[in-house]
Design a protein around this motif. Structure first.
Motif, PDB file in Angstrom:
ATOM      1  N   ASP A 161       4.561  -1.821 -22.386  1.00  0.00           N
ATOM      2  CA  ASP A 161       4.347  -2.920 -21.432  1.00  0.00           C
ATOM      3  C   ASP A 161       3.128  -3.711 -21.643  1.00  0.00           C
ATOM      4  O   ASP A 161       3.386  -5.267 -20.979  1.00  0.00           O
ATOM      5  N   LEU A 162       2.222  -3.362 -21.894  1.00  0.00           N
ATOM      6  CA  LEU A 162       0.797  -4.069 -22.091  1.00  0.00           C
ATOM      7  C   LEU A 162       1.080  -5.078 -23.333  1.00  0.00           C
ATOM      8  O   LEU A 162       0.309  -6.237 -23.225  1.00  0.00           O
ATOM      9  N   THR A 163       1.731  -4.922 -24.112  1.00  0.00           N
ATOM     10  CA  THR A 163       1.995  -5.848 -25.337  1.00  0.00           C
ATOM     11  C   THR A 163       3.335  -6.663 -25.046  1.00  0.00           C
ATOM     12  O   THR A 163       3.598  -7.466 -25.893  1.00  0.00           O
ATOM     13  N   ASN A 164       4.067  -6.488 -23.828  1.00  0.00           N
ATOM     14  CA  ASN A 164       5.096  -7.409 -23.470  1.00  0.00           C
ATOM     15  C   ASN A 164       4.776  -8.681 -23.135  1.00  0.00           C
ATOM     16  O   ASN A 164       4.166  -8.795 -22.071  1.00  0.00           O
ATOM     17  N   PRO A 165       5.105  -9.631 -23.694  1.00  0.00           N
ATOM     18  CA  PRO A 165       4.572 -11.110 -23.363  1.00  0.00           C
ATOM     19  C   PRO A 165       5.141 -11.447 -21.814  1.00  0.00           C
ATOM     20  O   PRO A 165       4.731 -12.390 -21.102  1.00  0.00           O
ATOM     21  N   LEU A 166       6.507 -10.963 -21.415  1.00  0.00           N
ATOM     22  CA  LEU A 166       6.647 -11.203 -20.062  1.00  0.00           C
ATOM     23  C   LEU A 166       6.263 -10.614 -19.092  1.00  0.00           C
ATOM     24  O   LEU A 166       6.012 -10.945 -17.707  1.00  0.00           O
ATOM     25  N   LEU A 167       5.377  -9.625 -19.546  1.00  0.00           N
ATOM     26  CA  LEU A 167       4.144  -9.032 -18.367  1.00  0.00           C
ATOM     27  C   LEU A 167       2.748  -9.264 -18.848  1.00  0.00           C
ATOM     28  O   LEU A 167       1.931  -8.461 -18.872  1.00  0.00           O
ATOM     29  N   ALA A 168       2.562 -10.496 -19.175  1.00  0.00           N
ATOM     30  CA  ALA A 168       1.201 -10.959 -19.637  1.00  0.00           C
ATOM     31  C   ALA A 168       0.039 -10.888 -18.366  1.00  0.00           C
ATOM     32  O   ALA A 168      -1.298 -10.275 -18.665  1.00  0.00           O
ATOM     33  N   PHE A 169       0.695 -10.664 -17.120  1.00  0.00           N
ATOM     34  CA  PHE A 169      -0.428 -10.330 -16.022  1.00  0.00           C
ATOM     35  C   PHE A 169      -0.934  -8.996 -16.152  1.00  0.00           C
ATOM     36  O   PHE A 169      -2.190  -8.624 -15.560  1.00  0.00           O
ATOM     37  N   LEU A 170      -0.401  -8.265 -16.725  1.00  0.00           N
ATOM     38  CA  LEU A 170      -0.807  -6.612 -16.648  1.00  0.00           C
ATOM     39  C   LEU A 170      -1.847  -6.434 -17.669  1.00  0.00           C
ATOM     40  O   LEU A 170      -2.712  -5.721 -17.157  1.00  0.00           O
ATOM     41  N   PRO A 171      -2.037  -6.666 -19.006  1.00  0.00           N
ATOM     42  CA  PRO A 171      -3.270  -6.630 -19.730  1.00  0.00           C
ATOM     43  C   PRO A 171      -4.466  -7.353 -19.167  1.00  0.00           C
ATOM     44  O   PRO A 171      -5.526  -6.850 -19.285  1.00  0.00           O
ATOM     45  N   ARG A 172      -4.107  -8.290 -18.393  1.00  0.00           N
ATOM     46  CA  ARG A 172      -5.221  -9.166 -17.828  1.00  0.00           C
ATOM     47  C   ARG A 172      -5.800  -8.514 -16.821  1.00  0.00           C
ATOM     48  O   ARG A 172      -7.111  -8.322 -16.639  1.00  0.00           O
ATOM     49  N   ALA A 173      -4.824  -7.781 -15.987  1.00  0.00           N
ATOM     50  CA  ALA A 173      -5.281  -7.045 -14.551  1.00  0.00           C
ATOM     51  C   ALA A 173      -6.041  -5.856 -15.011  1.00  0.00           C
ATOM     52  O   ALA A 173      -7.227  -5.534 -14.643  1.00  0.00           O
ATOM     53  N   LEU A 174      -5.555  -5.273 -16.265  1.00  0.00           N
ATOM     54  CA  LEU A 174      -6.380  -4.119 -16.948  1.00  0.00           C
ATOM     55  C   LEU A 174      -7.649  -4.421 -17.394  1.00  0.00           C
ATOM     56  O   LEU A 174      -8.709  -3.685 -17.183  1.00  0.00           O
TER      57      LEU A 174
END
Length: 297
Positions: free
Chosen positions: A10-23
């Motif tokens: 999920d961290l590498t999923n482009p559609l969930l770009a907010f997740l690695p930013r939040a992490l």
């Protein structure tokens, strides 16, 4: 519940770009708060950390209403309040804690009044108070990364002077240390730490990042440098595990990070080798055994 591998996916999923930013922002904020929080804990300033989180609120509210930068708005409000508190608290007729209580609660009340005029008031207030991992823009990552380097560098540069003022204030003054400027510097460092943590942790829970990892480290070491490293490590670990659990179980990110950090504190409180509850119980047991042996002799 997601497996760690699924979370990495999920961290590498482009559609969930907010997740690695939040992490990333959460980890950086935790490191900064862990380092600055060391001085907060050593000086007994937990109340001040809580108050600073309230002080930035009117700046956040104004920025939200005007469409400006939340980081900049919170920073301006926090710095202005920190300067006022530092100036007014130099008069020892009124205690520092009292001055803090007056100014920071007033700032928080002002923020409540301002945000109440915003459309969608309830949702906005919830996001400010408790954080939102989906609300971290890409620009914040660069700002927080730069702030992390500057804040940690500043703490390392003036750390010994901060410790001197915290433990021997009058001696530090007699030695010619700029006590007023060091007080102001610490308030500002706490303010910066709070501001960069608001996005993911929220206004209310940010105190936990400042205090809990540092308090955990305090149970494990008595030296400043190892305490800072351990505090930053505990904070970063809590951020990673907290984001993972919150994403896997659909829980609030800020609250989950705080609960993980609190769990680490509890483990240290029980099991710390020298200052933990179990170690203290063993020492008391040995003392009692020694006394009985002495009596028998």
């Amino acid at each position: 519940m997601l497996t760690p591998w699924e979370f990495l996916t999920d961290l590498t999923n482009p559609l969930l770009a907010f997740l690695p930013r939040a992490l990333l922002v959460s980890v950086l904020a935790a490191v900064v708060c862990g380092v600055v929080g060391t001085h907060v804990v050593l000086r007994g300033m937990a109340f001040v950390g809580d108050a600073v989180s309230h002080a930035v609120f009117p700046g956040l509210a104004v920025a939200f209403l005007t469409g400006g930068s939340l980081l900049l708005g919170g920073l301006i409000a926090g710095v202005a309040t920190a300067v006022l508190v530092t100036v007014f608290s130099q008069n020892r007729r009124v205690s520092e804690q009292s001055v803090v209580g007056v100014f920071f609660t007033a700032a928080f009340a002002l923020g409540i009044v301002i945000i109440s005029k915003a459309p969608g008031y309830s949702g906005s207030l919830t996001s400010f108070l408790f954080g939102s991992i989906s609300g971290v823009p890409a620009t914040d990552v660069y700002v927080v990364a730069g702030a992390t380097v500057l804040i940690v560098g500043a703490v390392l540069a003036i750390g010994p002077q901060l410790v001197a003022v915290s433990f021997e204030r009058e001696t530090a003054r007699a030695l010619g240390l700029p006590v007023f400027l060091l007080d102001l510097a610490l308030y500002l460092l706490v303010t910066f730490s709070v501001v960069i943590s608001i996005r993911t942790i929220g206004n209310i829970l940010v105190l936990a990042l400042l205090v809990t990892p540092a308090a955990t480290a305090r149970l494990l070491t008595e030296r400043l440098a190892p305490m800072m490293l351990a505090s930053a490590g505990f904070g970063a670990g809590a951020a990673v595990l907290g984001i993972y659990l919150s994403w896997s179980l659909d829980l609030p990110a800020g609250g989950t990070i705080v609960l993980v950090s609190s769990a680490l504190f509890f483990v240290a409180w029980v099991g710390a080798p020298r200052h933990g509850w179990w170690a203290g119980r063993v020492k008391r047991g040995r003392g009692g055994t020694s006394q009985v042996s002495s009596g028998l002799q």
